[in-house]
Design an enzyme around this catalytic site. Structure first.
Site, PDB file in Angstrom:
ATOM      1  N   THR B 198      39.902  42.283  35.859  1.00 39.74           N
ATOM      2  CA  THR B 198      40.848  42.877  36.741  1.00 39.74           C
ATOM      3  C   THR B 198      41.249  44.359  36.518  1.00 39.74           C
ATOM      4  O   THR B 198      40.892  45.087  35.532  1.00 39.74           O
ATOM      5  CB  THR B 198      42.208  42.197  36.318  1.00 39.74           C
ATOM      6  OG1 THR B 198      42.114  40.808  36.782  1.00 39.74           O
ATOM      7  CG2 THR B 198      43.533  42.785  36.915  1.00 39.74           C
ATOM      8  N   ARG B 226      44.458  29.343  44.479  1.00 40.38           N
ATOM      9  CA  ARG B 226      45.386  29.612  43.088  1.00 40.38           C
ATOM     10  C   ARG B 226      45.897  31.097  43.192  1.00 40.38           C
ATOM     11  O   ARG B 226      44.780  32.059  43.592  1.00 40.38           O
ATOM     12  CB  ARG B 226      44.441  29.566  41.817  1.00 40.38           C
ATOM     13  CG  ARG B 226      45.104  30.010  40.677  1.00 40.38           C
ATOM     14  CD  ARG B 226      44.374  31.013  40.171  1.00 40.38           C
ATOM     15  NE  ARG B 226      44.850  31.652  38.956  1.00 40.38           N
ATOM     16  CZ  ARG B 226      44.485  32.432  38.258  1.00 40.38           C
ATOM     17  NH1 ARG B 226      43.781  33.504  38.970  1.00 40.38           N
ATOM     18  NH2 ARG B 226      44.989  32.954  37.150  1.00 40.38           N
ATOM     19  N   GLY B 228      47.172  34.304  41.001  1.00 37.21           N
ATOM     20  CA  GLY B 228      47.467  34.515  39.556  1.00 37.21           C
ATOM     21  C   GLY B 228      48.531  35.574  39.446  1.00 37.21           C
ATOM     22  O   GLY B 228      49.446  35.563  40.381  1.00 37.21           O
ATOM     23  N   ASP B 229      48.625  36.256  38.321  1.00 35.05           N
ATOM     24  CA  ASP B 229      49.854  37.275  38.218  1.00 35.05           C
ATOM     25  C   ASP B 229      49.411  38.664  38.718  1.00 35.05           C
ATOM     26  O   ASP B 229      50.616  39.348  39.079  1.00 35.05           O
ATOM     27  CB  ASP B 229      50.087  37.460  36.768  1.00 35.05           C
ATOM     28  CG  ASP B 229      48.872  38.389  35.883  1.00 35.05           C
ATOM     29  OD1 ASP B 229      47.789  37.742  36.414  1.00 35.05           O
ATOM     30  OD2 ASP B 229      49.229  39.247  35.262  1.00 35.05           O
ATOM     31  N   THR B 249      46.764  42.589  32.521  1.00 40.80           N
ATOM     32  CA  THR B 249      45.615  41.803  32.842  1.00 40.80           C
ATOM     33  C   THR B 249      45.355  40.634  31.640  1.00 40.80           C
ATOM     34  O   THR B 249      45.724  41.148  30.377  1.00 40.80           O
ATOM     35  CB  THR B 249      44.418  42.893  32.668  1.00 40.80           C
ATOM     36  OG1 THR B 249      43.151  42.075  32.895  1.00 40.80           O
ATOM     37  CG2 THR B 249      44.450  43.767  31.306  1.00 40.80           C
ATOM     38  N   GLY B 250      44.803  39.662  31.897  1.00 49.31           N
ATOM     39  CA  GLY B 250      44.755  38.395  31.107  1.00 49.31           C
ATOM     40  C   GLY B 250      44.879  37.352  31.881  1.00 49.31           C
ATOM     41  O   GLY B 250      44.566  37.036  32.936  1.00 49.31           O
ATOM     42  N   GLY B 252      46.310  34.874  33.556  1.00 49.93           N
ATOM     43  CA  GLY B 252      47.524  35.142  34.523  1.00 49.93           C
ATOM     44  C   GLY B 252      48.778  34.283  34.373  1.00 49.93           C
ATOM     45  O   GLY B 252      49.995  34.556  34.444  1.00 49.93           O
TER      46      GLY B 252
END
Lengths: 333, 333
Positions: B198, B226, B228-229, B249-250, B252
């Protein structure tokens, strides 16, 4: 970071508590007939009783939130589930989210169209998937795999909401003609209450667990698969046992930009504000200043309930082990 | 509520500043050849220079964020734009968001599939629509109406990402066979770095405006549309001139549940923590404790930069009027 509750003591450590909303809007007292007022109050009341009974019997806040919202979703009176408004394309696309405060688990769906009770889909995402948020056809597919109750898209047809869309589309067309086709995207017309009727619930159970959920059909005439604040964790819904459970309703875009639900939690976590001060500041000062209409319902970890709104009405009610009431307009305070 | 900056004075009031990331992950130093390291560093460097030059010349933080992220999106090295990973169904569905801190305006798209640079779609939602978040086919349609650069879905094909999906699908199939078809949804397999890559950027311009943006292809093998964040304002991205601009980032799902981006802003708003203390607490204490992998990049209103991560690497870099550096691994500190 530890929490920082050095403010005034809780006003009442209730055994359990539940609060609901059926949307905030510009409807004025007197615009509903006495019969209509009774109808709305009865619907809110019956939802509240379902949740209250669960909590009274030692059920979880999560269960109370889901079952209470299902009652509101099944009523055609609210813009959620059965009563969802229509999109620009004449479809119904529903959003919902839920969060529980013990482990900060959360689930949300955006734009489902065949799930009878979107809040159950949000709950299934939370409990039975590795994800927090699913959307569109994928979310519908997930609901199917979870054996949730599905319906034909036509289940969401209500004449009232269909007529509302037609009225807006006609006005939009009239405006376009006046401008010789120079309509600009920002002028997408909507009637003042096109977003009215989102439903939500927050609950505190006897074990001290908080949960909150929100469900909506979005705004009449919405386009481009718009996602509002209702399915956004931190915007329309948030719950943390250390602070608060909250569900928002109103002009969703502002609620996203101000991360309203999480901001309420953060104020209780990091400042000395009470739930009343924090909720009132957000709704009646910060959002009001920028013309962002709406309200929220919230329960803190002691069972104190806040229900601020900066519009003329927010359909709302709460109950705990000592009290139970339902209100519609500002004047009902 | 007014902000509450009674903490230590800013360490440096920089004229302007920019910080970027290209994902946090479990890659260990030594797993990349020296040539590969150089390739990643060069890509980060060229993106950083684009943004830095804009800021140096008096351009806005918003412009710097968009143009910098476009460079990273156009590189096949990162999981965003050109290098986006594949979904379970073998498609590429991209997410992006942007926020600017002067008026808290924000825009986001979830699941676009024909927009060359999703960050430009997020920017168009912010500046040219009444909405904050659009999704799926609707977001693609909006991008088209905005005359953004479109591509065939096949533009996002890269052999490396396609092979990655095939490997995961094969492993999933093997596991299913072992279990006689009793595979449970939660076991959806993913390789450790399936979400790696990301990209994000935060910037402070000479006028004191902050902005942040994030762009991603999501996680390899993602299903059910889906989200994510990355496209969630308050989770993956937030910006407020009074506090901070941040991109995460990670993993989410954890970043949504903890409203990480808004929590960083809230800590600077409501507590005495510096950007370093607040960012470090979130990433290296709170998220680390619950096994949530990832990192964030952030700039406060003084131009101080924080880049904490609890993984072995976060591709990152920052520049201001006095310094410019790019790093990959923990050991590079």
């Amino acid at each position: 970071m530890s929490k920082n509750h050095t403010g005034p003591p809780p006003q009442a450590p209730y055994e359990y508590a539940i609060v609901i909303h059926g949307g905030a809007g510009t409807l004025q007292k007197g615009q509903l007939s006495p019969e209509q007022e009774l109808e709305y109050k009865a619907a809110l009341d019956s939802a509240l009783i379902v949740g209250k009974t669960i909590l009274q019997n030692g059920g979880s806040a999560q269960e109370a939130v889901v079952k209470t919202i299902m009652i509101l979703e099944d009523s055609p009176l609210f813009n959620a589930g059965k009563g969802a408004v229509f999109t620009h394309d004449g479809t119904n696309e529903l959003d919902a989210s839920i969060m529980e405060g013990s482990q900060l688990k959360a689930g949300a769906v955006g734009g489902v169209s065949i799930v009878k009770n979107p809040i159950t889909a949000a709950q299934a995402v939370m409990n039975n998937s590795p994800h927090v948020m699913l959307s569109g056809a994928g979310a519908d597919q997930f609901a199917k795999e979870q054996n949730l109750t599905l319906v034909e898209p036509s289940y969401f047809f209500t004449q009232k909401n269909y007529d509302r869309l037609q009225n807006i589309l006609k006005r939009e067309e009239d405006e376009r003609r006046k401008k010789d086709g120079q309509g600009f995207l920002n002028t997408l017309s909507e009637d003042a209450d096109s977003k009215f009727g989102t439903v939500g619930c927050a609950a505190l159970d006897k074990n001290g667990n908080l949960a909150a959920g929100t469900s909506t059909g979005g705004m009449t005439n919405k386009r481009w698969d718009r996602i509002g604040d209702s399915p956004i964790i931190g915007a329309g819904t948030y719950a943390d046992n250390r602070t608060v459970a909250v569900s928002c309703t109103g002009h969703g875009e502002y609620f996203i930009r101000h991360a309203v639900a999480h901001d309420l939690s953060a104020r209780l976590m990091y400042t000395n504000q009470t739930i009343y001060q924090a909720a009132d500041t957000i709704i009646n000062i910060n959002l009001k200043e920028i013309g962002a209409l709406g309200g929220l319902i919230a329960i803190d970890k002691y069972g104190n309930v806040a229900m601020p709104f900066n519009t003329s009405c927010m359909f709302r009610g709460y109950a705990n082990n000592v009290k139970h009431e339902v209100k519609l307009f500002k004047e009902d305070e």
